[in-house]
Design a protein around this motif. Structure first.
Motif, mmCIF file in Angstrom:
data_model
loop_
_atom_site.group_PDB
_atom_site.id
_atom_site.type_symbol
_atom_site.label_atom_id
_atom_site.label_comp_id
_atom_site.label_asym_id
_atom_site.label_seq_id
_atom_site.Cartn_x
_atom_site.Cartn_y
_atom_site.Cartn_z
ATOM 1 N N UNK A 83 10.436 -34.632 27.884
ATOM 2 C CA UNK A 83 9.500 -33.778 27.320
ATOM 3 C C UNK A 83 9.355 -34.589 25.574
ATOM 4 N N UNK A 84 8.110 -35.364 25.233
ATOM 5 C CA UNK A 84 7.765 -36.247 24.147
ATOM 6 C C UNK A 84 8.144 -35.318 23.002
ATOM 7 N N UNK A 85 8.361 -35.958 21.980
ATOM 8 C CA UNK A 85 7.956 -34.939 20.764
ATOM 9 C C UNK A 85 7.146 -35.195 19.990
ATOM 10 N N UNK A 86 6.182 -33.935 19.467
ATOM 11 C CA UNK A 86 5.071 -33.341 19.528
ATOM 12 C C UNK A 86 4.631 -34.510 18.180
ATOM 13 N N UNK A 87 5.351 -34.276 17.148
ATOM 14 C CA UNK A 87 5.210 -35.136 16.245
ATOM 15 C C UNK A 87 4.998 -36.526 16.520
ATOM 16 N N UNK A 88 6.055 -37.493 17.169
ATOM 17 C CA UNK A 88 5.705 -38.771 16.632
ATOM 18 C C UNK A 88 4.771 -39.145 17.668
ATOM 19 N N UNK A 89 4.963 -38.026 19.055
ATOM 20 C CA UNK A 89 3.111 -38.315 19.967
ATOM 21 C C UNK A 89 2.489 -38.173 19.428
ATOM 22 N N UNK A 90 2.086 -37.249 18.586
ATOM 23 C CA UNK A 90 0.549 -36.889 18.380
ATOM 24 C C UNK A 90 0.350 -37.781 17.392
ATOM 25 N N UNK A 91 1.198 -37.880 16.308
ATOM 26 C CA UNK A 91 1.059 -39.127 15.587
ATOM 27 C C UNK A 91 0.672 -40.624 16.119
ATOM 28 N N UNK A 92 0.806 -40.542 16.689
ATOM 29 C CA UNK A 92 0.797 -42.926 17.293
ATOM 30 C C UNK A 92 -0.664 -42.309 17.759
ATOM 31 N N UNK A 93 -1.008 -40.920 19.048
ATOM 32 C CA UNK A 93 -2.340 -40.996 19.309
ATOM 33 C C UNK A 93 -3.608 -40.745 18.345
ATOM 34 N N UNK A 94 -2.775 -40.158 17.371
ATOM 35 C CA UNK A 94 -3.993 -40.089 16.116
ATOM 36 C C UNK A 94 -4.391 -41.148 15.751
ATOM 37 N N UNK A 95 -3.753 -42.110 15.387
ATOM 38 C CA UNK A 95 -4.139 -44.193 14.880
ATOM 39 C C UNK A 95 -4.787 -44.680 16.259
ATOM 40 N N UNK A 96 -4.920 -43.773 17.149
ATOM 41 C CA UNK A 96 -5.613 -44.840 18.465
ATOM 42 C C UNK A 96 -6.907 -44.204 18.787
ATOM 43 N N UNK A 97 -7.170 -42.463 18.194
ATOM 44 C CA UNK A 97 -8.153 -41.839 18.607
ATOM 45 C C UNK A 97 -8.877 -41.098 17.453
ATOM 46 N N UNK A 98 -10.039 -40.369 17.968
ATOM 47 C CA UNK A 98 -11.348 -40.325 16.860
ATOM 48 C C UNK A 98 -12.206 -39.314 16.230
ATOM 49 N N UNK A 99 -11.666 -38.417 17.415
ATOM 50 C CA UNK A 99 -12.555 -37.371 17.326
ATOM 51 C C UNK A 99 -11.607 -36.283 17.615
ATOM 52 N N UNK A 100 -11.115 -36.225 18.737
ATOM 53 C CA UNK A 100 -10.338 -35.394 20.080
ATOM 54 C C UNK A 100 -9.130 -35.320 19.030
ATOM 55 N N UNK A 101 -9.340 -33.332 18.875
ATOM 56 C CA UNK A 101 -7.885 -32.853 18.009
ATOM 57 C C UNK A 101 -6.609 -32.317 18.902
#
Length: 296
Positions: free
Chosen positions: A64-82
């Motif tokens: 289980x990857x940590x959600x805050x760290x993972x979603x923060x990383x993905x936020x920087x690599x995406x533009x629109x997806x929630x």
């Protein structure tokens, strides 16, 4: 009905995760997230567990990857997806800490956070973290009310049964004073919690007829989302079965589908993501000109 993505790699359930995910890393996850973003998927997910006992891991998995760290990383690599937590266990966190951490993520991502939340069910993990298992339901209700008040406010104030804060400054905070709460669970109480305190219900492990029966016991407000999962879809290999599964989910009351796929490697998963958009062209995909050019 709209489609989101149950993210691969970040959660690996026994019997469900593909073998290639065991050796996958951050760049594999980013490639999938960027592809889903270009195609116009509504959201991607990440779940939360801190520590799982070995005997429990045999059924629930241990990755289980940590959600805050993972979603923060993905936020920087995406533009629109929630960016959806599926789900945060409310009893593990103080609501003001969630307002600060995920509010900062909401700021960094341009308002793309959706908070999937739940009361939790793994007693051993509650004990590990020093959290109250017996009071988890009432504490979750109080936490949701507190988090609603604190979200996007620099000077939040709340006085509840379990949580109280006042005379405090939270900076930075979310760039908006509203956020969608999707409540997880599989009980009538979880649905009532979702209707009373949230914007959506995200149940798991329920047959469509049970979902229909439970939804018949409440009057959801306008705009309320029902987020369901069908099991792994195979739009390339079995489009007819995919059509039936999605239709059954929609008839059960879903407004949103958490999609997962049959996939043998990363490239196969990317192709499956594309194939689903072609199978349901009227599902409201926010595909851009760049996406149409880049997607194979």
């Amino acid at each position: 009905m709209r489609f989101g993505l149950l993210s691969p790699v970040v959660v690996q359930l026994p019997g469900s995760a593909a073998p290639w995910e065991a050796d996958a890393g951050a760049e594999d996850l980013v490639v999938v997230a960027e592809h889903a973003d270009l195609l116009g998927y509504h959201h991607l997910t990440c779940s939360e567990h801190v520590g799982v006992p070995p005997d429990v891991a045999a059924s629930r998995g241990s990755v289980y990857w940590d959600p805050l760290a993972t979603l923060s990383y993905l936020a920087a690599r995406t533009r629109h997806i929630r960016l959806v937590t599926n789900v945060l266990v409310l009893g593990y966190h103080h609501p003001l800490a969630l307002a600060k951490s995920y509010g900062t993520l909401d700021l960094l991502s341009g308002g793309r956070v959706v908070l999937g939340v739940g009361v939790g069910s793994l007693r051993e993990e509650f004990d590990l973290l020093g959290a109250s298992f017996g009071e988890r339901g009432e504490r979750a209700d109080d936490a949701l009310r507190a988090l609603r008040v604190a979200w996007g406010r620099r000077r939040p104030r709340y006085h509840g049964h379990h949580y109280t804060f006042d005379d405090v400054v939270v900076t930075p905070c979310a760039p908006r004073e509203d956020v969608s709460f999707w409540v997880g669970g599989r009980t009538r109480r979880s649905l009532r919690r979702a209707v009373e305190l949230g914007e959506g219900w995200m149940p798991f492990g329920l047959a469509p007829e049970r979902v229909r029966a439970l939804l018949g016991t409440v009057e959801p407000p306008a705009g309320f989302d029902v987020v369901l999962h069908t099991g792994a879809l195979d739009p390339l290999g079995d489009p007819e079965a995919t059509l039936r599964a999605v239709t059954e989910t929609r008839l059960a009351g879903a407004t949103m589908l958490n999609a997962s796929f049959v996939h043998h490697d990363r490239e196969h998963l990317l192709a499956q993501l594309t194939a689903l958009t072609e199978l349901f062209p009227s599902a409201g995909w926010a595909r851009t000109t760049r996406a149409i050019q880049e997607v194979p």
